[in-house]
Design an enzyme around this catalytic site. Structure first.
Site, PDB file in Angstrom:
ATOM      1  CG  HIS A 481      -2.192   0.788   1.019  1.00  0.00           C
ATOM      2  ND1 HIS A 481      -2.273   1.902   0.210  1.00  0.00           N
ATOM      3  CD2 HIS A 481      -3.436   0.621   1.510  1.00  0.00           C
ATOM      4  CE1 HIS A 481      -3.493   2.378   0.232  1.00  0.00           C
ATOM      5  NE2 HIS A 481      -4.227   1.618   1.001  1.00  0.00           N
ATOM      6  CE1 TYR A 600      -8.763   7.345   7.023  1.00  0.00           C
ATOM      7  CE2 TYR A 600      -9.705   6.098   5.215  1.00  0.00           C
ATOM      8  CZ  TYR A 600      -8.699   6.878   5.723  1.00  0.00           C
ATOM      9  OH  TYR A 600      -7.619   7.200   4.938  1.00  0.00           O
ATOM     10  CB  THR A 613      -6.331   9.099   0.607  1.00  0.00           C
ATOM     11  OG1 THR A 613      -5.392   8.947   1.673  1.00  0.00           O
ATOM     12  CG2 THR A 613      -6.113   8.012  -0.432  1.00  0.00           C
TER      13      THR A 613
END
Length: 764
Positions: A481, A600, A613
């Site tokens: 990630h 979230y 993000t």
């Protein structure tokens, strides 16, 4: 030893008759070809940088302007307003240019200056156009005058332009830095529905202390002003004031296992099956992915455009291939190569190196299939410890870093590890099968779990992504990630799988093998060698125990919802994302026995340079009011996927939906809460300053962590023609021990996929 002999380009012997040289002509040709290939790549990068630097102008326009200036001067029309005559004596005196060439040179120089000025103004106009985001807040049919002017300007500036992947990078605006007052106000509003009266009063007190001396004129004194000052300096200096710290502190400094906790996965298009042959599916998808990488390197792929006009930042594509997360004792770092010629393959506990570029050409899918089939047919046993070796990447990062130093710094282990880490990506040819059975939900759950963590020792979790091909031809991806976010992998998945691999009559013969015939000799896959001593195998075993405990604690379900989809949601005049987020709030409220939680939802900030993000705090006062109304006894009925509610519930539903959409737009346009608080916290640590408000704000648990996987990012998908060409999306592990991780993809007019994860050990 055979490989060592082949690696020698030339050798010499000293005899009594002199020195004798022996050359390996084939090796010299390979060296020459490598140099030519490197030069071509350098030239391509230089050409692309030049094209991106002057975009949307073209080099031919400079030549045109020079010719116009020269011919106009020759025919007595001085378009330079007399500057040519003033420049001529200078060229003659200082450069010795002889007339009439001085006139030509003066015209060319002035034309070049004018052209650069026009290009600069053009790029500034594009930058100003991209900095306007008011169009995102416009309701359909009610467009304001500024947005109309913006739309005309956008069409005028970008009409008939063919941008490269990075053409807009220099024109994208920087992520704006919000004021401390606005961020704190938004944060406090987001916590009103989650905290009791006394807790809220305490949070407001801490917020006020953090903003001591904050004035109406926008200036502040005390800790907030100090932290914001340094952050503003960074926002002026760095391309993005968030992204580098986000990558470093959220991902690379984490010492927890990245398996489950960080990596995510993507699932096959489960409603279609192009072939059941494992090697053929692996070859076709690998080839399509490598072609995608080739288009990235050549910048032949256009950027993603919102509404076919507004570009998204393409920075994250740079590290999609040939990137590996390298473990460190205190922090990891990313190793990225600009070029590589092989992929690493793992099958039945053995590692291989497979070339996809050989003999100065890219291999065809059928040639890759031949190599993969040889690997599948290989029945040799793995070396001691080799079958469990990948568990090092699944366990604690500090332990892996020490093992890498102790056992992989030299010799055959270093050579083999380099082959894995320097590969374009890792291909896993799995021994097990995975599939979708509408009558057996457990099979799809097993499919998802296999992609998320496997058995803890058959996935190389450090690689930017691993392509996993099961024994029956089903495929998936496990992605690291830190280097990028899921939409980048989602686009690769769309282009390689949805719009190529599964399309009938495109890549496979009637028997399921790859189309085509070999165009030359196909190299054999190279079996990687390992020398793992007892101490190394002991560390591997300990890492495998950590990984096994972690993966056994994951409860993961992949749900296929086909009763209704975005078609019904849009008929209700609602945003599909807002609809699902409100449904998740209702589901959590019922599951938790009447409680709300900090929620979230990931939103992208790629409207800005190097954006990643931002968080949408989906649990709001409006969403809570809607959920309470739903639970108060209001009648609800479902008819053909359309929801019928009483008027009060409908009003609250629309109010909550509009609030969610506004917050999502705010997050996309740099007016979020969490990234600003995060960077303020990082600055406070650098300044060795304590802030009780930041400590408390940033250490709340996200018990409901959600993300929508984008679908149809490109215009290549035609779901009306092929309604079953749907990506099942992907998912991730739970962020909180007592919470849920929910990923969803709104894949069609009547299909939504949900990936829901939690901890088995959770007592809630």
């Amino acid at each position: 030893m055979a490989e060592a002999h082949q690696a020698v380009v030339f050798a010499f012997n000293i005899t009594d008759q002199g020195v004798e040289f022996e050359f390996d002509h084939d090796a010299l040709l390979r060296v020459w070809a490598s140099g030519v290939r490197a030069y071509k790549k350098w030239y391509a990068r230089f050409k692309n940088r030049l094209r991106n630097g002057i975009y949307p102008a073209k080099p031919s326009s400079l030549l045109t302007m020079m010719l116009v200036m020269i011919f106009a001067t020759m025919f007595g029309n001085d378009l330079s307003f007399g500057y040519v005559k003033q420049l001529n004596p200078l060229l003659v005196r200082y450069l010795g240019v002889v007339p009439p060439h001085d006139t030509y040179a003066s015209c060319a120089l002035i034309a070049c200056i004018l052209w650069l000025l026009v290009v600069l103004i053009y790029k500034l106009l594009i930058g100003q156009m991209l900095a306007y985001h008011g169009w995102m807040y416009e309701a359909r049919g009610r467009v304001s005058r500024p947005t109309k002017v913006w739309a005309v300007l956008a069409k005028t500036l970008l009409r008939n332009r063919r941008p490269g992947l990075f053409s807009f990078q220099n024109s994208l605006p920087r992520l704006p830095l919000p004021s401390v007052g606005d961020t704190v106000r938004r944060y406090l509003v987001s916590m009103e529905s989650l905290l009791g009266d006394e807790e809220m009063l305490e949070m407001r007190r801490l917020a006020a202390e953090f903003q001591v001396g904050f004035l109406n004129l926008g200036r502040s004194t005390g800790i907030a002003r100090k932290l914001q000052f340094y952050l503003r300096l960074k926002s002026w200096w760095a391309p993005n004031y968030v992204s580098d710290w986000w990558e470093e502190f959220v991902y690379l400094y984490s010492r927890d296992p990245i398996m489950v906790n960080s990596n995510y996965y993507a699932v096959d298009a489960i409603f279609v099956r192009p072939t059941r042959i494992q090697a053929a599916r692996a070859a076709n998808v690998s080839w399509a992915m490598l072609q995608f990488w080739r288009r990235i390197c050549r910048e032949e792929m256009p950027p993603i455009l919102l509404n076919d006009t507004v570009p998204l930042c393409s920075w994250q594509y740079e590290r999609q291939f040939a990137t590996t997360r390298i473990p460190g004792e205190e922090r990891d770092y990313l190793m990225h190569l600009n070029d590589t010629r092989h992929i690493a393959v793992f099958h039945s506990g053995r590692f291989y190196k497979v070339y996809f570029h050989y003999g100065n050409r890219w291999l065809e899918p059928c040639e890759l299939e031949a190599q993969f089939q040889r690997i599948v047919d290989d029945k040799s046993p793995p070396a001691p410890g080799e079958a469990e070796l990948a568990a090092l990447t699944a366990g604690e990062r500090k332990v892996w870093a020490r093992a890498r130093k102790d056992f992989f710094r030299r010799g055959v282990n270093k050579t083999s590890l380099d082959a894995v880490e320097r590969a374009a990506f890792v291909l896993v040819l799995d021994d097990e099968e995975a599939d979708y059975d509408p009558k057996d939900d457990s099979k799809l759950d097993h499919f998802a779990k296999s992609l998320l963590h496997g058995n803890g020792r058959n996935r190389w979790f450090d690689k930017s992504f691993s392509l996993i091909v099961f024994a029956n031809g089903r495929i998936g991806v496990n992605a690291e990630h830190s280097w990028a976010d899921a939409p980048v992998m989602s686009q690769l998945w769309e282009e390689a799988v949805i719009t190529y691999d599964i399309v009938p009559d495109t890549g496979y013969t009637a028997t399921g093998h790859c189309k085509g015939t070999p165009k030359g000799p196909v190299p054999n896959p190279i079996r990687l060698q390992w020398d793992l001593n007892d101490a190394c195998r002991s560390v591997i075993a300990s890492q495998l125990r950590v990984a096994t405990d972690l993966l056994n604690d994951v409860d993961l379900h992949l749900v296929v919802h086909r009763q209704f989809g975005k078609g019904a949601m849009k008929r209700c005049s609602m945003s599909p994302d807002a609809f699902i987020q409100l449904a998740l709030q209702l589901a959590y409220f019922r599951d938790s026995g009447g409680e709300f939680c900090l929620t979230y939802e990931a939103s992208m900030t790629r409207l800005f340079k190097e954006g990643r993000t931002e968080t949408v705090r989906s649990c709001t006062n409006e969403s809570c009011a809607f959920v309470r109304a739903m639970e108060s006894g209001a009648s609800v009925s479902f008819t053909c996927g359309a929801v019928q509610l009483n008027e009060e519930v409908v009003r609250l539903l629309r109010q909550a939906s509009e609030k969610h959409q506004t917050m999502y737009r705010d997050a996309m346009t740099g007016k979020g809460v969490d990234r600003h608080l995060f960077t303020l916290y990082v600055v406070s640590k650098y300044c060795k300053t304590q802030s009780p408000f930041l400590e408390k704000a940033l250490h709340c648990q996200w018990k409901l962590s959600t993300s929508q996987t984008p679908h149809g990012q490109t215009s290549k998908m035609d779901l009306h023609k092929n309604p079953d060409f749907l990506s099942a999306g992907g998912g991730f592990g739970p962020v909180s021990h007592d919470g849920y991780g929910v990923s969803y993809i709104i894949a069609g007019e009547d299909t939504v996929f949900f990936h829901v994860s939690s901890r088995v050990s959770s007592d809630k």
